[in-house]
Design a protein around this motif. Structure first.
Motif, PDB file in Angstrom:
ATOM      1  N   GLU A  44       2.721  -0.708 -12.299  1.00 59.34           N
ATOM      2  CA  GLU A  44       2.977  -0.719 -10.866  1.00 59.34           C
ATOM      3  C   GLU A  44       3.528  -2.086 -10.430  1.00 59.34           C
ATOM      4  O   GLU A  44       3.303  -3.097 -11.099  1.00 59.34           O
ATOM      5  CB  GLU A  44       1.691  -0.403 -10.105  1.00 59.34           C
ATOM      6  CG  GLU A  44       1.177   1.011 -10.324  1.00 59.34           C
ATOM      7  CD  GLU A  44       0.007   1.329  -9.416  1.00 59.34           C
ATOM      8  OE1 GLU A  44      -0.424   2.493  -9.412  1.00 59.34           O
ATOM      9  OE2 GLU A  44      -0.477   0.430  -8.708  1.00 59.34           O
ATOM     10  N   ARG A  45       4.204  -2.068  -9.302  1.00 62.01           N
ATOM     11  CA  ARG A  45       4.691  -3.320  -8.735  1.00 62.01           C
ATOM     12  C   ARG A  45       3.492  -4.175  -8.322  1.00 62.01           C
ATOM     13  O   ARG A  45       2.558  -3.682  -7.692  1.00 62.01           O
ATOM     14  CB  ARG A  45       5.597  -3.037  -7.536  1.00 62.01           C
ATOM     15  CG  ARG A  45       6.340  -4.233  -7.027  1.00 62.01           C
ATOM     16  CD  ARG A  45       7.419  -3.816  -6.046  1.00 62.01           C
ATOM     17  NE  ARG A  45       8.414  -2.936  -6.660  1.00 62.01           N
ATOM     18  CZ  ARG A  45       9.544  -2.579  -6.058  1.00 62.01           C
ATOM     19  NH1 ARG A  45       9.840  -3.043  -4.844  1.00 62.01           N
ATOM     20  NH2 ARG A  45      10.394  -1.761  -6.661  1.00 62.01           N
ATOM     21  N   GLU A  46       3.538  -5.450  -8.675  1.00 62.93           N
ATOM     22  CA  GLU A  46       2.421  -6.330  -8.361  1.00 62.93           C
ATOM     23  C   GLU A  46       2.877  -7.559  -7.596  1.00 62.93           C
ATOM     24  O   GLU A  46       4.003  -8.046  -7.756  1.00 62.93           O
ATOM     25  CB  GLU A  46       1.682  -6.770  -9.637  1.00 62.93           C
ATOM     26  CG  GLU A  46       2.483  -7.642 -10.567  1.00 62.93           C
ATOM     27  CD  GLU A  46       1.640  -8.195 -11.717  1.00 62.93           C
ATOM     28  OE1 GLU A  46       0.421  -7.977 -11.748  1.00 62.93           O
ATOM     29  OE2 GLU A  46       2.237  -8.856 -12.592  1.00 62.93           O
ATOM     30  N   PHE A  47       1.982  -8.045  -6.790  1.00 56.65           N
ATOM     31  CA  PHE A  47       2.222  -9.233  -5.978  1.00 56.65           C
ATOM     32  C   PHE A  47       2.290 -10.473  -6.866  1.00 56.65           C
ATOM     33  O   PHE A  47       1.502 -10.627  -7.810  1.00 56.65           O
ATOM     34  CB  PHE A  47       1.094  -9.384  -4.965  1.00 56.65           C
ATOM     35  CG  PHE A  47       1.078 -10.695  -4.254  1.00 56.65           C
ATOM     36  CD1 PHE A  47       0.129 -11.665  -4.595  1.00 56.65           C
ATOM     37  CD2 PHE A  47       1.992 -10.986  -3.260  1.00 56.65           C
ATOM     38  CE1 PHE A  47       0.092 -12.879  -3.945  1.00 56.65           C
ATOM     39  CE2 PHE A  47       1.968 -12.201  -2.599  1.00 56.65           C
ATOM     40  CZ  PHE A  47       1.021 -13.144  -2.951  1.00 56.65           C
ATOM     41  N   VAL A  48       3.210 -11.365  -6.556  1.00 54.26           N
ATOM     42  CA  VAL A  48       3.341 -12.626  -7.277  1.00 54.26           C
ATOM     43  C   VAL A  48       3.051 -13.815  -6.352  1.00 54.26           C
ATOM     44  O   VAL A  48       2.198 -14.646  -6.650  1.00 54.26           O
ATOM     45  CB  VAL A  48       4.754 -12.778  -7.880  1.00 54.26           C
ATOM     46  CG1 VAL A  48       4.919 -14.159  -8.521  1.00 54.26           C
ATOM     47  CG2 VAL A  48       5.031 -11.680  -8.884  1.00 54.26           C
ATOM     48  N   ALA A  49       3.782 -13.895  -5.242  1.00 52.62           N
ATOM     49  CA  ALA A  49       3.630 -15.044  -4.343  1.00 52.62           C
ATOM     50  C   ALA A  49       4.160 -14.685  -2.965  1.00 52.62           C
ATOM     51  O   ALA A  49       5.010 -13.797  -2.835  1.00 52.62           O
ATOM     52  CB  ALA A  49       4.363 -16.258  -4.886  1.00 52.62           C
ATOM     53  N   ALA A  50       3.665 -15.383  -1.955  1.00 50.90           N
ATOM     54  CA  ALA A  50       4.107 -15.147  -0.585  1.00 50.90           C
ATOM     55  C   ALA A  50       4.187 -16.464   0.162  1.00 50.90           C
ATOM     56  O   ALA A  50       3.517 -17.441  -0.198  1.00 50.90           O
ATOM     57  CB  ALA A  50       3.175 -14.182   0.136  1.00 50.90           C
ATOM     58  N   ILE A  51       4.993 -16.471   1.214  1.00 48.09           N
ATOM     59  CA  ILE A  51       5.198 -17.686   1.981  1.00 48.09           C
ATOM     60  C   ILE A  51       5.341 -17.338   3.448  1.00 48.09           C
ATOM     61  O   ILE A  51       5.888 -16.292   3.808  1.00 48.09           O
ATOM     62  CB  ILE A  51       6.442 -18.443   1.447  1.00 48.09           C
ATOM     63  CG1 ILE A  51       6.534 -19.847   2.052  1.00 48.09           C
ATOM     64  CG2 ILE A  51       7.716 -17.644   1.691  1.00 48.09           C
ATOM     65  CD1 ILE A  51       7.527 -20.744   1.321  1.00 48.09           C
ATOM     66  N   SER A  52       4.821 -18.218   4.299  1.00 46.45           N
ATOM     67  CA  SER A  52       4.894 -18.000   5.740  1.00 46.45           C
ATOM     68  C   SER A  52       6.291 -18.324   6.269  1.00 46.45           C
ATOM     69  O   SER A  52       7.143 -18.839   5.543  1.00 46.45           O
ATOM     70  CB  SER A  52       3.857 -18.871   6.446  1.00 46.45           C
ATOM     71  OG  SER A  52       4.127 -20.254   6.178  1.00 46.45           O
ATOM     72  N   ARG A  53       6.485 -18.023   7.540  1.00 44.28           N
ATOM     73  CA  ARG A  53       7.798 -18.214   8.139  1.00 44.28           C
ATOM     74  C   ARG A  53       8.287 -19.665   8.059  1.00 44.28           C
ATOM     75  O   ARG A  53       9.455 -19.925   7.772  1.00 44.28           O
ATOM     76  CB  ARG A  53       7.771 -17.771   9.604  1.00 44.28           C
ATOM     77  CG  ARG A  53       7.636 -16.265   9.782  1.00 44.28           C
ATOM     78  CD  ARG A  53       7.443 -15.894  11.247  1.00 44.28           C
ATOM     79  NE  ARG A  53       7.471 -14.462  11.448  1.00 44.28           N
ATOM     80  CZ  ARG A  53       6.407 -13.677  11.309  1.00 44.28           C
ATOM     81  NH1 ARG A  53       5.245 -14.204  10.973  1.00 44.28           N
ATOM     82  NH2 ARG A  53       6.525 -12.370  11.518  1.00 44.28           N
ATOM     83  N   SER A  54       7.397 -20.591   8.280  1.00 45.79           N
ATOM     84  CA  SER A  54       7.786 -22.002   8.260  1.00 45.79           C
ATOM     85  C   SER A  54       7.785 -22.588   6.862  1.00 45.79           C
ATOM     86  O   SER A  54       8.381 -23.645   6.620  1.00 45.79           O
ATOM     87  CB  SER A  54       6.838 -22.815   9.141  1.00 45.79           C
ATOM     88  OG  SER A  54       5.543 -22.837   8.544  1.00 45.79           O
ATOM     89  N   GLY A  55       7.086 -21.904   5.949  1.00 53.55           N
ATOM     90  CA  GLY A  55       6.937 -22.436   4.600  1.00 53.55           C
ATOM     91  C   GLY A  55       5.685 -23.272   4.425  1.00 53.55           C
ATOM     92  O   GLY A  55       5.403 -23.736   3.324  1.00 53.55           O
TER      93      GLY A  55
END
Length: 126
Positions: A44-55
């Motif tokens: 299955e597709r898995e989460f790696v990383a995420a970032i907010s709008r400003s970074g």
């Protein structure tokens, strides 16, 4: 709407590094939260990383923490994923995702994202 195009994938050896890029076009990219996901064959597709709008805020899957770094340059409408010390188990198609409708700072679930890129293959040989 926003269109996302990933690049930077390739075939590397274990221990090498790669930097993926996700170029966005359309709506002002700074209004989107963004993330990277990956999908290996048969998984299955898995989460790696995420970032907010400003970074200013980032979040990582445990499997990549300390090795991968997500960043963004809103002036260039681009999100990056710097991948160091790559392992064979990192082999997958990597997808960039974005969403502007959420009030959340970070999104880690695939179904929360509205916009997706086409993916870029990363293959790590032992």
């Amino acid at each position: 709407q926003v269109q996302l195009v990933e690049s930077g994938g390739g075939l590397v050896q274990a221990g090498d590094s790669l930097r993926l890029s996700c170029a966005a076009s359309g709506r002002t990219f700074g209004s989107y939260v963004a993330g990277w996901f990956r999908q290996a064959p048969g998984k299955e597709r898995e989460f790696v990383a995420a970032i907010s709008r400003s970074g200013a805020n980032t979040y990582y899957a445990d499997s990549v923490k300390g090795r991968f770094t997500i960043s963004r340059d809103n002036a260039k409408n681009t999100v990056y994923l710097q991948m160091n010390t790559l392992k064979p188990e990192d082999t997958a198609v990597y997808y960039c995702a974005a969403d502007w409708t959420t009030h959340a700072t970070i999104l880690t679930r695939a179904y929360d994202y509205v916009y997706w890129g086409q993916g870029t293959q990363v293959t790590v040989s032992a």
